[in-house]
Design a protein around this motif. Structure first.
Motif, PDB file in Angstrom:
ATOM      1  N   PHE A  91       0.832  -1.192   0.000  1.00 48.72           N
ATOM      2  CA  PHE A  91       0.000   0.000   0.000  1.00 48.72           C
ATOM      3  C   PHE A  91       0.874   1.252   0.000  1.00 48.72           C
ATOM      4  CE2 PHE A  91      -2.426  -3.328   2.179  1.00 48.72           C
ATOM      5  CZ  PHE A  91      -3.577  -3.329   1.406  1.00 48.72           C
ATOM      6  N   LEU A  94      -0.855   5.800   2.269  1.00 49.41           N
ATOM      7  CA  LEU A  94      -1.859   5.608   3.313  1.00 49.41           C
ATOM      8  C   LEU A  94      -1.755   6.724   4.355  1.00 49.41           C
ATOM      9  CD1 LEU A  94      -1.613   1.769   3.933  1.00 49.41           C
ATOM     10  CD2 LEU A  94      -3.403   2.979   2.711  1.00 49.41           C
ATOM     11  N   THR A  98      -3.003   4.788   9.863  1.00 51.98           N
ATOM     12  CA  THR A  98      -2.873   3.355   9.577  1.00 51.98           C
ATOM     13  C   THR A  98      -1.575   2.766  10.121  1.00 51.98           C
ATOM     14  OG1 THR A  98      -1.883   3.796   7.401  1.00 51.98           O
ATOM     15  CG2 THR A  98      -4.279   3.577   7.494  1.00 51.98           C
ATOM     16  N   SER A 106      -6.379  -5.501   1.348  1.00 50.87           N
ATOM     17  CA  SER A 106      -7.438  -5.101   0.444  1.00 50.87           C
ATOM     18  C   SER A 106      -8.224  -6.352   0.071  1.00 50.87           C
ATOM     19  CB  SER A 106      -6.854  -4.442  -0.817  1.00 50.87           C
ATOM     20  OG  SER A 106      -7.882  -4.122  -1.727  1.00 50.87           O
ATOM     21  N   ASN A 110     -11.727  -3.415  -1.140  1.00 49.19           N
ATOM     22  CA  ASN A 110     -11.934  -2.566   0.032  1.00 49.19           C
ATOM     23  C   ASN A 110     -10.771  -2.707   1.003  1.00 49.19           C
ATOM     24  OD1 ASN A 110     -14.621  -1.670  -0.740  1.00 49.19           O
ATOM     25  ND2 ASN A 110     -15.299  -3.749  -0.217  1.00 49.19           N
ATOM     26  N   PHE A 111     -10.325  -1.585   1.548  1.00 51.44           N
ATOM     27  CA  PHE A 111      -9.218  -1.582   2.502  1.00 51.44           C
ATOM     28  C   PHE A 111      -9.738  -1.839   3.914  1.00 51.44           C
ATOM     29  CE2 PHE A 111      -6.814   0.718   5.733  1.00 51.44           C
ATOM     30  CZ  PHE A 111      -5.541   0.212   5.535  1.00 51.44           C
ATOM     31  N   TYR A 112      -9.043  -2.752   4.620  1.00 52.60           N
ATOM     32  CA  TYR A 112      -9.396  -3.041   6.006  1.00 52.60           C
ATOM     33  C   TYR A 112      -8.140  -3.037   6.876  1.00 52.60           C
ATOM     34  CZ  TYR A 112     -13.801  -4.597   3.985  1.00 52.60           C
ATOM     35  OH  TYR A 112     -14.989  -4.652   3.292  1.00 52.60           O
ATOM     36  N   CYS A 113      -8.337  -2.582   8.102  1.00 45.64           N
ATOM     37  CA  CYS A 113      -7.258  -2.492   9.096  1.00 45.64           C
ATOM     38  C   CYS A 113      -7.765  -3.128  10.387  1.00 45.64           C
ATOM     39  CB  CYS A 113      -6.895  -1.012   9.294  1.00 45.64           C
ATOM     40  SG  CYS A 113      -6.182  -0.578  10.886  1.00 45.64           S
ATOM     41  N   ASN A 132     -12.377   0.405   8.374  1.00 48.55           N
ATOM     42  CA  ASN A 132     -12.273   0.609   6.930  1.00 48.55           C
ATOM     43  C   ASN A 132     -11.428   1.828   6.591  1.00 48.55           C
ATOM     44  OD1 ASN A 132     -13.914   2.836   7.375  1.00 48.55           O
ATOM     45  ND2 ASN A 132     -15.705   1.992   6.328  1.00 48.55           N
ATOM     46  N   SER A 133     -11.356   2.151   5.317  1.00 48.40           N
ATOM     47  CA  SER A 133     -10.496   3.242   4.859  1.00 48.40           C
ATOM     48  C   SER A 133     -10.948   4.607   5.361  1.00 48.40           C
ATOM     49  CB  SER A 133     -10.423   3.252   3.324  1.00 48.40           C
ATOM     50  OG  SER A 133     -11.719   3.403   2.766  1.00 48.40           O
ATOM     51  N   GLU A 134     -12.214   4.709   5.780  1.00 48.02           N
ATOM     52  CA  GLU A 134     -12.734   5.961   6.311  1.00 48.02           C
ATOM     53  C   GLU A 134     -12.598   6.043   7.825  1.00 48.02           C
ATOM     54  OE1 GLU A 134     -16.719   6.209   4.909  1.00 48.02           O
ATOM     55  OE2 GLU A 134     -16.149   6.297   2.795  1.00 48.02           O
ATOM     56  N   LYS A 135     -11.843   5.103   8.377  1.00 44.13           N
ATOM     57  CA  LYS A 135     -11.568   5.040   9.813  1.00 44.13           C
ATOM     58  C   LYS A 135     -12.827   4.747  10.627  1.00 44.13           C
ATOM     59  CE  LYS A 135      -8.515   7.239  13.190  1.00 44.13           C
ATOM     60  NZ  LYS A 135      -7.820   8.494  13.597  1.00 44.13           N
TER      61      LYS A 135
END
Length: 207
Positions: A91, A94, A98, A106, A110-113, A132-135
């Motif tokens: 990535f 970022l 993150t 991904s 979709n991005f996941y943390c 998700n990517s929008e925290k």
């Protein structure tokens, strides 16, 4: 070290296969490494005597197979795990938040943390949160005792959140259950797959 041997004789006393889990190809297929080995004793033949010497161990072959999580079915063998497993995504660009992610991936674009939370400072209870990517927090997996290594034992694999030997199914960032769908573990020379019902598959012996 063996010194003064005129001829070394290798006696094979044991042989077998060692299986190891290497990763997931998809939700129902894993990659296993199968190492064929032999071991034994080196007999040292002197001119005037015959002594037992050091032990030895040889790897005869190492191959990799796609293996079903639902049956003992194996696919076509390969010589390297890279022939079966995809590379971990890299990535770029970022956001700084993150950097605290214990794992990221991904999945379906979709991005996941994964972040960790301490539920109670007076106990060993903790929780892992999928972000998700929008925290935005999507779902949380709670543990009465965090007995795993937060920095080594957490990752994504296919559509699973992997925690040590346990695989928790996820869909759109949400956990399907607070219980693992599969447990995959290396035990002795075998790989054992246990599903949510408690049924077990033993991958062992000659492929």
């Amino acid at each position: 070290m063996l010194i003064g041997c005129s001829i070394d004789t290798y006696e094979v006393t044991d042989k077998g296969y060692t299986w190891r889990y290497k990763g997931l190809i998809d939700d129902t297929t894993m990659v296993v490494e199968v190492r064929h080995w032999e071991s034994g004793v080196i007999h040292c033949n002197h001119f005037m005597s015959y002594d037992d010497g050091e032990s030895f161990s040889n790897t005869l072959s190492t191959n990799y197979y796609p293996a079903s999580l639902r049956s003992l079915k194996l696919g076509k063998k390969k010589s390297a795990p890279e022939d079966l497993l995809t590379e971990t995504p890299y990535f770029e660009g970022l956001p700084r938040w993150t950097e605290s992610c214990l794992a990221m991936d991904s999945i379906d674009g979709n991005f996941y943390c994964v972040n960790a939370l301490r539920l109670d400072e007076y106990s060993y209870a903790c929780a892992l949160t999928i972000v998700n990517s929008e925290k935005l927090d999507l779902d949380t997996l709670e543990f009465e005792r965090c007995s795993f290594d937060l920095h080594k034992d957490i990752s994504f694999a296919a559509h699973y959140l992997k925690i040590s030997e346990d695989f928790y199914a996820i869909h759109d960032g949400m956990l399907k259950s607070q219980l693992p769908t599969y447990r995959i573990k290396d035990v002795g020379n075998s790989v054992i797959v246990v599903n949510q019902r408690g049924d077990s598959l033993f991958f062992e012996g000659e492929p």
